[in-house]
Design an enzyme around this catalytic site. Structure first.
Site, short mmCIF file in Angstrom:
data_model
loop_
_atom_site.label_atom_id
_atom_site.label_comp_id
_atom_site.label_asym_id
_atom_site.label_seq_id
_atom_site.Cartn_x
_atom_site.Cartn_y
_atom_site.Cartn_z
N ARG A 200 -13.31 -1.00 16.16
CA ARG A 200 -12.54 -1.73 15.14
C ARG A 200 -13.13 -1.66 13.75
O ARG A 200 -12.42 -1.39 12.79
CB ARG A 200 -12.31 -3.19 15.58
CG ARG A 200 -11.55 -3.34 16.91
CD ARG A 200 -10.43 -2.38 17.04
NE ARG A 200 -9.57 -2.65 18.19
CZ ARG A 200 -8.60 -1.84 18.58
NH1 ARG A 200 -8.37 -0.71 17.93
NH2 ARG A 200 -7.85 -2.14 19.61
N ASP B 106 -9.19 -8.50 18.69
CA ASP B 106 -9.09 -7.38 17.74
C ASP B 106 -8.59 -7.80 16.37
O ASP B 106 -9.00 -7.24 15.36
CB ASP B 106 -8.25 -6.26 18.35
CG ASP B 106 -9.02 -5.55 19.46
OD1 ASP B 106 -10.25 -5.42 19.33
OD2 ASP B 106 -8.40 -5.14 20.45
#
Ligand code: ARG
Length: 422
Positions: A105, A134
Site C-alpha cells: 500500500r 487498506d
C-alpha cells in the site's frame, strides 16, 4: 474534421489520480468520480507482481472513461525498498501474517502521489471500502507523503451493493468479467496472496481447497522432499541453490517452488486497525521460507541479548506496517536499528520443503558464534568447565539470598482479638 479529437476538456476540470486494479470496484469508480465529483480521472496501476495482464488493465481503464492510464513496473522497487526491510525485521503481524497486502500500500500510494504531482492533480483515490485496513494505509501514506492532496474513497461513499455496481458498470459500458462470480475477495503481490469473504467468513469452517490459488494441497504435494539452499548477504537473500538472482525474481521463483509443496498457507483470525476481527487466509510461500531461514541465520550469528531485543522491535515494526504508518519517523528509526543488526547476517541456510512444511535443516556462516570447540561434548572441548561452579554461585546469589531469608521469616504475630463480651 478540422481538429483532432482532444479528450482533455478545455474547461479545466480538477483531476483525480486513482489506484486502478482493473477489478469491478475501481472500474466503477472511474465513471462514478467523473459524474459525482466532476473530475477527470487518471488511472494508475502499479505492478507489484500480481499475475494480471497489465496491458489489458490499462486498456480497460481507458474504456471505463479514464483520461489517461499509467502502468508502472514496481516489482524491483517493491522487493528492494519494502520487502527487504520487512524480511530483515522478520515482520509477522500477530506472529503469523507476513504483511503482503499491507507492504504494497505505501508503495502504491507513492506512485499515486508522483503521478498526482506530474499531472497537477488535487486528489488521489482508491477503491477501498470503509471497513478494512487498506483505506487506512492509503490515506495515511498519502498524507505522510503529500499533505496537500485530498484522498477520495468512492467505495466508502457510494453505498452500492455488488449487484448495483454490476448494473452501474453495464450501464456505463464497462465489461464485467464472468470470473466475478467467485465468492472471494483476493489481493496478490510478490509477498503473498490474501483471500477473504465467502465461506471464509465462518471462522469455524476449514478453508475449502478452491480458496487457494498459489499453493498445492499439502496432502497432494510431492512425496519427495525438496531442499532449497538460500544464501544471504547482510540479511539479504542473494542466491537460491547457488543461483544468484535479483531479489524480486528470487522471491517469485521461491513462491513457485515452495507453493508446489503446499508451503505458506496461513489461516488468520485477525485484529484489524478499525477494531473488527476478521478471518483471512493467506498464501505466502516465499515469505514463509525466507523469514524462517533468515531467523535461523540470525540465531547463528547474533548474540542472545541482541536477538531478544530485536524480537521486541520486530513486533512493533510489524504492527506499525499493518497500521499504515510506513511514512513515519518511527518506521525510519526502527529500520535504522534493524539495518544496523544485519552486517554479520551472511551465510547459507538449507530448507526442507515437504507436504506443507518448510523446515530449517542446516545453516552455516563465516560469522557463526557457534564454536564447535565450545559446544562439543566430545574430545577437543575448549570450555573451561571448572569456571562454571564459580559462575553459578555468583549468578545464583540473589536467588539464594531471597530463599534463605524466606526460610527464616516468621509470620507476623496476629493481633489478639478480644473475646466477645470481654
Ligand atoms: N487483511 C489483510 C491486510 O489487512 C489483507 C487485506 C486485503 N484482502 C483481500 N482479500 N482483498 O493486510
Amino acid at each position: 474534421m478540422l481538429f483532432a479529437p482532444v479528450r482533455e476538456s478545455f474547461v479545466t476540470q480538477p483531476k483525480v489520480v486513482l489506484a486502478y486494479s482493473g477489478g469491478l470496484d475501481t472500474s466503477v469508480a472511474i465513471p462514478w468520480l467523473r459524474e459525482s465529483k466532476g473530475t477527470d480521472v487518471i488511472a494508475v496501476t502499479v505492478d507489484v507482481g500480481q499475475p494480471v495482464d497489465l496491458e489489458r488493465v490499462r486498456a480497460k481503464a481507458e474504456r471505463s472513461g479514464a483520461l489517461r492510464a499509467y502502468v508502472a513496473d514496481a516489482r524491483a522497487e517493491f522487493a528492494e525498498e519494502f520487502l527487504l526491510p520487512a524480511l530483515r525485521a522478520n515482520a509477522l503481524y500477530e506472529g503469523i501474517y507476513p504483511l503482503s497486502t499491507a507492504l504494497a500500500r505505501p508503495l502504491i500510494a507513492r506512485h499515486l502521489v508522483a503521478v498526482a504531482r506530474t499531472e497537477g492533480a488535487r486528489f488521489v483515490a482508491h477503491g477501498c471500502t470503509g471497513k478494512g485496513n487498506d483505506q487506512v494505509r492509503f490515506d495515511l501514506s498519502t498524507t505522510g507523503l503529500a499533505p496537500e492532496l485530498e484522498v477520495l474513497a468512492p467505495a466508502r461513499e457510494w453505498g452500492m451493493t455488488r449487484e448495483e455496481e454490476i448494473a452501474y458498470a453495464e450501464a456505463h459500458g464497462i465489461p464485467v468479467e464472468a470470473t466475478k462470480s467467485s465468492p472471494y475477495s483476493t489481493d496478490e503481490n510478490l509477498w503473498g496472496r490474501s483471500v477473504e469473504c465467502g465461506i471464509l467468513e465462518d471462522p469455524a469452517v476449514e478453508p475449502p481447497e478452491e480458496a487457494f490459488g498459489w499453493t498445492c494441497a499439502p496432502a497432494a504435494a510431492p512425496d519427495r522432499a525438496e531442499y532449497v539452499q538460500i544464501l544471504f548477504e547482510e540479511g539479504r537473500p542473494v542466491a537460491l541453490n547457488g543461483r544468484h538472482l535479483p531479489l524480486h525474481e528470487l522471491i517469485a521463483t521461491l513462491n513457485r517452488t515452495a507453493g508446489a509443496h503446499g508451503v505458506g498457507r496461513i489461516d488468520h483470525l485477525e485484529s484489524r486497525v478499525v477494531g473488527i476481527k476478521s478471518r483471512e487466509v493467506y498464501e505466502c510461500p516465499a515469505a514463509a521460507v525466507l523469514i524462517s531461514a533468515h531467523q535461523a541465520l540470525e540465531s547463528l550469528v547474533l548474540p542472545r541479548d541482541l536477538l531478544d531485543f530485536k524480537r521486541t522491535v520486530e513486533q512493533r515494526y510489524a504492527q506499525l506496517v499493518y497500521d499504515g504508518l510506513w511514512y513515519t519517523p518511527l518506521r525510519e528509526s526502527l529500520d535504522t536499528f534493524v539495518g544496523s543488526t544485519q552486517g554479520r547476517v551472511s551465510g547459507e541456510v538449507a530448507m526442507k520443503l515437504y507436504k506443507g512444511s518448510a523446515r530449517v535443516v542446516g545453516r552455516r556462516s563465516p560469522n557463526a558464534l557457534y564454536q564447535a570447540a565450545l559446544a562439543t561434548y566430545s574430545s577437543g572441548d575448549a570450555f573451561r568447565r571448572q569456571m562454571a561452579e564459580g559462575f553459578i554461585y555468583v549468578w545464583g546469589l540473589p536467588a539464594r539470598t531471597w530463599a534463605a531469608v524466606g526460610a527464616q521469616a516468621r509470620p507476623t504475630e496476629r493481633p489478639t482479638v478480644p473475646a466477645p463480651g470481654a
